[in-house]
Design a protein around this motif. Sequence first.
Motif, PDB file in Angstrom:
ATOM      1  N   ALA A   1      -2.387  15.068   5.369  1.00  0.00           N
ATOM      2  CA  ALA A   1      -1.976  16.289   4.832  1.00  0.00           C
ATOM      3  C   ALA A   1      -2.733  16.722   3.635  1.00  0.00           C
ATOM      4  N   GLN A   2      -3.462  15.831   3.005  1.00  0.00           N
ATOM      5  CA  GLN A   2      -4.069  16.077   2.133  1.00  0.00           C
ATOM      6  C   GLN A   2      -5.657  15.993   2.029  1.00  0.00           C
ATOM      7  N   GLY A   3      -6.141  15.853   3.594  1.00  0.00           N
ATOM      8  CA  GLY A   3      -7.259  16.100   3.932  1.00  0.00           C
ATOM      9  C   GLY A   3      -8.100  14.741   3.466  1.00  0.00           C
ATOM     10  N   LEU A   4      -7.430  13.733   3.479  1.00  0.00           N
ATOM     11  CA  LEU A   4      -8.097  12.263   3.127  1.00  0.00           C
ATOM     12  C   LEU A   4      -8.339  11.505   4.360  1.00  0.00           C
ATOM     13  N   PRO A   5      -9.319  10.715   4.178  1.00  0.00           N
ATOM     14  CA  PRO A   5      -9.773  10.056   5.213  1.00  0.00           C
ATOM     15  C   PRO A   5      -9.135   8.753   5.690  1.00  0.00           C
ATOM     16  N   ALA A   6      -8.672   8.732   7.084  1.00  0.00           N
ATOM     17  CA  ALA A   6      -7.756   7.613   7.656  1.00  0.00           C
ATOM     18  C   ALA A   6      -8.108   6.192   7.295  1.00  0.00           C
ATOM     19  N   ALA A   7      -9.412   6.082   7.068  1.00  0.00           N
ATOM     20  CA  ALA A   7     -10.039   4.813   6.686  1.00  0.00           C
ATOM     21  C   ALA A   7      -9.579   4.270   5.374  1.00  0.00           C
ATOM     22  N   LEU A   8      -8.940   4.880   4.636  1.00  0.00           N
ATOM     23  CA  LEU A   8      -8.531   4.571   3.358  1.00  0.00           C
ATOM     24  C   LEU A   8      -7.516   3.547   3.538  1.00  0.00           C
ATOM     25  N   LEU A   9      -6.598   3.591   4.903  1.00  0.00           N
ATOM     26  CA  LEU A   9      -5.575   2.813   5.044  1.00  0.00           C
ATOM     27  C   LEU A   9      -6.259   1.483   4.969  1.00  0.00           C
ATOM     28  N   ASP A  10      -7.384   1.136   5.896  1.00  0.00           N
ATOM     29  CA  ASP A  10      -7.974  -0.151   5.995  1.00  0.00           C
ATOM     30  C   ASP A  10      -8.468  -0.680   4.355  1.00  0.00           C
ATOM     31  N   ALA A  11      -9.171   0.573   3.711  1.00  0.00           N
ATOM     32  CA  ALA A  11      -9.387  -0.009   2.570  1.00  0.00           C
ATOM     33  C   ALA A  11      -8.370  -0.487   1.646  1.00  0.00           C
ATOM     34  N   ALA A  12      -7.255   0.041   1.608  1.00  0.00           N
ATOM     35  CA  ALA A  12      -6.083  -0.587   0.826  1.00  0.00           C
ATOM     36  C   ALA A  12      -5.695  -1.673   0.924  1.00  0.00           C
ATOM     37  N   GLN A  13      -6.163  -2.421   2.190  1.00  0.00           N
ATOM     38  CA  GLN A  13      -5.742  -3.717   2.505  1.00  0.00           C
ATOM     39  C   GLN A  13      -6.932  -4.723   1.792  1.00  0.00           C
ATOM     40  N   ALA A  14      -8.060  -4.248   1.117  1.00  0.00           N
ATOM     41  CA  ALA A  14      -8.962  -5.202   0.741  1.00  0.00           C
ATOM     42  C   ALA A  14      -8.518  -5.990  -0.409  1.00  0.00           C
ATOM     43  N   PRO A  15      -8.955  -7.213  -0.470  1.00  0.00           N
ATOM     44  CA  PRO A  15      -8.616  -8.131  -1.568  1.00  0.00           C
ATOM     45  C   PRO A  15      -8.863  -7.470  -3.003  1.00  0.00           C
ATOM     46  N   GLU A  16      -9.868  -6.571  -3.147  1.00  0.00           N
ATOM     47  CA  GLU A  16      -9.892  -6.218  -4.644  1.00  0.00           C
ATOM     48  C   GLU A  16      -8.925  -5.157  -5.122  1.00  0.00           C
ATOM     49  N   VAL A  17      -8.357  -4.604  -4.152  1.00  0.00           N
ATOM     50  CA  VAL A  17      -7.387  -3.428  -4.362  1.00  0.00           C
ATOM     51  C   VAL A  17      -5.991  -4.302  -4.607  1.00  0.00           C
ATOM     52  N   GLN A  18      -5.858  -5.232  -3.937  1.00  0.00           N
ATOM     53  CA  GLN A  18      -4.562  -6.133  -4.318  1.00  0.00           C
ATOM     54  C   GLN A  18      -4.930  -6.785  -5.649  1.00  0.00           C
ATOM     55  N   GLN A  19      -6.065  -6.991  -6.029  1.00  0.00           N
ATOM     56  CA  GLN A  19      -6.256  -7.761  -7.337  1.00  0.00           C
ATOM     57  C   GLN A  19      -6.403  -6.770  -8.464  1.00  0.00           C
ATOM     58  N   ARG A  20      -6.525  -5.538  -8.187  1.00  0.00           N
ATOM     59  CA  ARG A  20      -6.100  -4.395  -9.150  1.00  0.00           C
ATOM     60  C   ARG A  20      -4.634  -4.242  -9.450  1.00  0.00           C
ATOM     61  N   TYR A  21      -4.089  -4.272  -8.295  1.00  0.00           N
ATOM     62  CA  TYR A  21      -2.509  -4.011  -8.340  1.00  0.00           C
ATOM     63  C   TYR A  21      -1.911  -5.138  -9.089  1.00  0.00           C
ATOM     64  N   GLN A  22      -2.206  -6.234  -9.003  1.00  0.00           N
ATOM     65  CA  GLN A  22      -1.796  -7.460  -9.515  1.00  0.00           C
ATOM     66  C   GLN A  22      -2.177  -7.305 -10.997  1.00  0.00           C
ATOM     67  N   ALA A  23      -3.609  -7.012 -11.318  1.00  0.00           N
ATOM     68  CA  ALA A  23      -3.826  -6.917 -12.823  1.00  0.00           C
ATOM     69  C   ALA A  23      -2.922  -5.742 -13.613  1.00  0.00           C
ATOM     70  N   PHE A  24      -2.587  -4.681 -12.922  1.00  0.00           N
ATOM     71  CA  PHE A  24      -1.707  -3.785 -13.739  1.00  0.00           C
ATOM     72  C   PHE A  24      -0.434  -4.028 -13.725  1.00  0.00           C
ATOM     73  N   THR A  25       0.085  -4.959 -12.734  1.00  0.00           N
ATOM     74  CA  THR A  25       1.235  -5.534 -13.031  1.00  0.00           C
ATOM     75  C   THR A  25       1.483  -6.425 -14.079  1.00  0.00           C
ATOM     76  N   GLN A  26       0.425  -7.293 -14.128  1.00  0.00           N
ATOM     77  CA  GLN A  26       0.217  -8.435 -15.462  1.00  0.00           C
ATOM     78  C   GLN A  26       0.234  -7.791 -16.563  1.00  0.00           C
ATOM     79  N   GLU A  27      -0.776  -6.619 -16.700  1.00  0.00           N
ATOM     80  CA  GLU A  27      -0.973  -5.846 -17.846  1.00  0.00           C
ATOM     81  C   GLU A  27       0.514  -5.137 -18.256  1.00  0.00           C
ATOM     82  N   ALA A  28       1.261  -4.653 -17.278  1.00  0.00           N
ATOM     83  CA  ALA A  28       2.612  -4.277 -17.750  1.00  0.00           C
ATOM     84  C   ALA A  28       3.289  -5.210 -18.592  1.00  0.00           C
TER      85      ALA A  28
END
Length: 199
Positions: free
Chosen positions: A139-166
């Motif tokens: 709906a936003q014209g963004l590539p479907a490949a981002l679904l797979d990109a979101a599962q990359a370890p570095e993305v989870q690491q960023r999510y965890q880092a922001f949680t720890q920062e909070a």
Amino acid sequence: MPSTLDYFFAPHSPWTYLGHARLVAMAEAAGATVRLKPMDLNQVFPVSGGLPLAQRAPQRQAYRLVELARFAKHLQLPLNLQPRFFPVKPDDAARLILAVEADQGTAQALAFTGRVMAAVWAEERDIADAAVRADLLAAQGLPAALLDAAQAPEVQQRYQAFTQEAIELQVFGAPTYVVDGEMFWGQDRLDFVERALAR
């Protein structure tokens, strides 16, 4: 010098949804840099005294519905008080927001964040469903490949880092806005955020 705003949020939070569009407009008007920092409330709550909704006292749960309806009416935003898919597991959506930002930039990620939250609160869609997330990307014209990109370890690491920062900043709920080191909790504090951005 333009301000920097750290935006700690959870993509299934109704309060984040109610404040999101106003926050984006304020930051744009002020020329502020927004740093998106989705966090895992399931880790934040236990160390900050917070409770998942179902574990809160009945009177708190009841008043929450009153306030949600009050703010939705005041802000003229569509909101289902008890949407079909809530509570919902938000982690995949949070990681997808980070993947959108890494690939497309902050402006696109902010817009996508708004779409995700509207899916929960205005459209009664299940953001834990990969097909729904794919539709939101399309709906936003963004590539479907981002679904797979979101599962990359570095993305989870960023999510965890922001949680720890909070946690380290003593954030205890969503949304929390930090402007040049000053913390504001809740979309009902956005007037103060706007003043801080104008300084």
